[in-house]
Design an enzyme around this catalytic site. Structure first.
Site, PDB file in Angstrom:
ATOM      1  N   GLU A 100     -11.582   3.455  10.972  1.00  0.00           N
ATOM      2  CA  GLU A 100     -12.133   2.313  10.011  1.00  0.00           C
ATOM      3  C   GLU A 100     -11.359   1.218  10.414  1.00  0.00           C
ATOM      4  OE1 GLU A 100     -13.351   4.496   6.086  1.00  0.00           O
ATOM      5  OE2 GLU A 100     -11.779   3.620   5.898  1.00  0.00           O
ATOM      6  N   LYS A 147       0.929  -1.328  -0.083  1.00  0.00           N
ATOM      7  CA  LYS A 147      -0.035   0.156   0.036  1.00  0.00           C
ATOM      8  C   LYS A 147       0.701   1.291   0.022  1.00  0.00           C
ATOM      9  CE  LYS A 147      -4.270  -1.074   2.586  1.00  0.00           C
ATOM     10  NZ  LYS A 147      -4.806  -1.152   3.923  1.00  0.00           N
ATOM     11  N   HIS A 175     -16.175  -4.252   6.451  1.00  0.00           N
ATOM     12  CA  HIS A 175     -15.544  -2.821   6.848  1.00  0.00           C
ATOM     13  C   HIS A 175     -16.688  -2.246   7.753  1.00  0.00           C
ATOM     14  CE1 HIS A 175     -14.087   1.176   5.134  1.00  0.00           C
ATOM     15  NE2 HIS A 175     -14.871   1.563   6.261  1.00  0.00           N
ATOM     16  N   ARG A 195     -12.542  13.881   9.432  1.00  0.00           N
ATOM     17  CA  ARG A 195     -13.398  14.823   8.880  1.00  0.00           C
ATOM     18  C   ARG A 195     -15.043  14.173   9.194  1.00  0.00           C
ATOM     19  NH1 ARG A 195     -14.776  11.406   4.801  1.00  0.00           N
ATOM     20  NH2 ARG A 195     -13.278  10.185   3.770  1.00  0.00           N
ATOM     21  N   GLU A 224       1.217  -5.075   4.362  1.00  0.00           N
ATOM     22  CA  GLU A 224       0.606  -5.714   5.435  1.00  0.00           C
ATOM     23  C   GLU A 224      -0.233  -6.815   4.750  1.00  0.00           C
ATOM     24  OE1 GLU A 224      -2.222  -2.523   6.694  1.00  0.00           O
ATOM     25  OE2 GLU A 224      -3.935  -3.224   5.521  1.00  0.00           O
ATOM     26  N   GLY A 273      -7.691   3.175  -2.651  1.00  0.00           N
ATOM     27  CA  GLY A 273      -6.956   1.774  -3.570  1.00  0.00           C
ATOM     28  C   GLY A 273      -6.000   2.273  -4.510  1.00  0.00           C
TER      29      GLY A 273
END
Lengths: 134, 467
Positions: free
Chosen positions: B275, B158, B208, B292, B200, B165
């Protein structure tokens, strides 16, 4: 190609801001679509036209608009309709948070409209003055 | 409390913020691009100023123009909404330096959470569970490969500065690692001007689930429970609900406590979302923090009975949070469908255009957050979301039934929308049972297409017969 599909293409062109589109369908068939200017005017184009001499209204006057955002101040206190001004003369300033933009006249002429007040908030594309060209 | 604020955003979220401000007696200043001069929020605000052409970099991302309007109109604070400048630490910092209160967290919190590997490192230090992987950014293929071997394939590479993404690569086998590492670096460089990546563990078919927190400037952090956001397509959420059918009261307590710990670790204030990826055994791992207000915040409002924008304004003005508990328990069930101007039968291709007919659903416990109206032009310059339809029910089944009925009542003519997709999901047995994960849309996509196209044909035949 069906009429409905062509209609959809027109809608997509309008939504994406394309004025014309050429499509090749196989080797021999070509289709060319053009949007009518009356139906479509890109806002940016509109703005540029305001800045330039606008042929459709009159060739004898220009509109001075701001492309900055901020607070307006006159360059001199007693500017009035009918005043004679020179090319390059500073008519006022727009003060933003990090800049001071001078509003200049691009022609010799006479002020025919003052569309802003001292201390007024100026936004993007705002009409400030109309000048009759000498 | 503030007497006047500027809203540095557009569309439904600008409308949403103005509504709360009107109720609280706060004057609002809207800013808009030339493409939005007829927008609903421009009409609703007390004052509105054009800040540039349609292109976002010249208008909604134009920091000097936005701050100049705030200055010229004597605003005290700036609400950034979501998207655009909402997670730009420079904007938050400059706003503060210019004397405006930024209605959001401190710019240092935004900065730290914006760098995914920095956030990850911080969470590890604070004992927040993260997916196994590298502690921070890695520079060489060899280093990355060693970590991948240790945690086991499949792994994700990532982008450190990533999101949505981009710069992300799934590596199933060891022999693909070197190639994918270079591709991820290249994409990260192109998208974020930062080629740093980290590795990871990849979890197959997770859920999610995210936790909404709100924190004041006196050290109080409160969890408003979780949102289930597993119904996604290409990392874009389509349906959200609160609570999550996969979260028990014990798990909620655990996730909330972890989210509060994460927020306290960075002295966070204002609204934020942590998240998590949740596996089928109830294990959860920190994914990222959004600093936010989220698009899907209304489902939390519906079950917690708090106006999140009001709470944002109050804590930004220095007030203390009104709750007496650290974890607010959900009451009933809320669900949100994002109605986008996209054609679900054509792989969700965006369909901007003019709305010819517009009729919103009504009745008890139905809420529509939208900037649309009849004759409104959905512009191709911005995202394709037309509306958010939110409903509440005493339990999940009642909420889903109410959503199904409301979707069928919603009439939007002139453009294609995702309404048929949502109707299909509302009656899908896996969705109804609560037994689904982030692969739900991919897994069921062919079935959606067949059904949606079948219904279109039926409709066409009926129209022909009638006409």
């Amino acid at each position: 190609m069906e009429v409905k599909q062509i209609q959809k293409l027109y809608e997509a062109m309008e939504a994406n801001g394309y004025e014309s589109l050429e499509l090749e369908l196989g080797k021999k068939n070509k289709i060319k679509l053009k949007l009518d200017q009356a139906n479509f005017l890109e806002p940016e184009t509109l703005y540029e036209e305001f800045e330039e001499e606008d042929d459709s209204i009159s060739k004898t006057q220009i509109e001075i608009r701001s492309d900055k955002v901020g607070t307006f101040s006159f360059a001199r206190e007693n500017l009035e309709i009918g005043d004679q001004i020179k090319k390059g003369e500073v008519l006022g300033t727009v003060k933003g948070i990090s800049f001071l933009d001078k509003i200049k006249c691009s022609v010799d002429g006479r002020i025919s409209n003052i569309a802003i007040q001292q201390g007024g908030v100026v936004d993007y594309g705002r009409l400030l003055f109309v000048v009759e060209i000498d | 409390m503030f007497s006047k604020i500027l809203i540095a955003n557009r569309g439904e979220i600008a409308v949403r913020i103005i509504r709360t401000c009107k109720r609280m007696g706060i004057a609002t200043v809207a800013v808009y691009s030339e493409a939005d001069q007829n927008a609903l929020y421009v009409k609703m605000a007390d004052e509105a100023y054009c800040i540039g052409p349609a292109r976002p970099d010249l208008s909604y991302l134009n920091i000097p123009n936005i701050l100049s309007v705030a200055h010229a109109t004597n605003c005290e604070a700036i609400h950034p909404g979501y998207g655009f400048l909402s997670e730009n630490p420079s904007f938050a910092e400059i706003s503060q330096k210019c004397g405006f209160v930024f209605i959001g967290p401190d710019h240092r919190s935004i900065e730290r959470m914006g760098q995914k590997s920095v956030a990850r490192e911080l969470m590890i230090k604070s004992n927040v569970p993260v997916m196994p992987g590298s502690q921070s950014s890695i520079d060489t293929i060899e280093e990355g490969l060693q970590i991948a071997r240790d945690i086991g394939f499949p792994v994700l590479i990532k982008a450190t500065s990533g999101g949505g993404g981009k710069g992300m690569r799934l590596v199933e086998k060891e022999e693909d690692f070197a190639k994918m590492f270079e591709m991820a670096q290249g994409e990260a460089q192109a998208s974020f001007a930062d080629k740093r990546v980290y590795v990871e563990k990849f979890m197959r078919n997770p859920r999610h689930v995210e936790v909404q927190i709100i924190a004041d400037q006196h050290g109080n952090v409160v969890s408003l429970g979780e949102r289930e956001c597993s119904i996604q397509r290409r990392h874009q959420k389509l349906i959200e609900e609160s609570p999550s059918p996969a979260v028990t009261p014990e798990l909620r307590k655990k996730m909330s406590e972890t989210a509060i710990k994460a927020a306290k670790a960075i002295n966070y204030h204002n609204a934020g979302t942590i998240e998590f990826l949740l596996d089928s055994d109830g294990n959860f791992f920190f994914m990222e923090m959004n600093t936010r207000l989220q698009v899907e915040h209304p489902v939390t409002e519906m079950v917690c009975n708090y106006d999140l924008v009001e709470l944002q304004l109050r804590v930004a003005a220095g007030e203390k949070l009104p709750m007496e508990t650290e974890i607010v328990q959900p009451f009933g069930w809320a669900i949100e469908c994002r109605i986008n101007a996209e054609d679900p039968s054509m792989s969700f291709i965006p369909c901007p255009g003019r709305i010819e007919k517009y009729l919103v659903p009504g009745g008890p416990w139905i809420r529509v957050d939208s900037a649309a109206y009849e004759n409104y032009l959905v512009s191709s310059s911005y995202d394709s979301m037309v509306a958010k339809l939110i409903v509440w029910g005493r339990n999940r089944e009642e909420a889903l039934d109410r959503m199904n009925a409301a979707l069928r009542e919603y009439e939007i003519k002139g453009i294609e929308t995702t309404i048929p997709f949502h109707i299909h999901v509302m009656k899908h047995p896996d969705f109804r049972s609560g037994n689904f994960s982030t692969n739900f849309v991919d897994k069921n996509f062919d079935r959606f297409i067949n059904e949606i196209n079948g219904e279109k044909e039926k409709e066409a035949a009926a129209n022909q017969a009638a006409g």
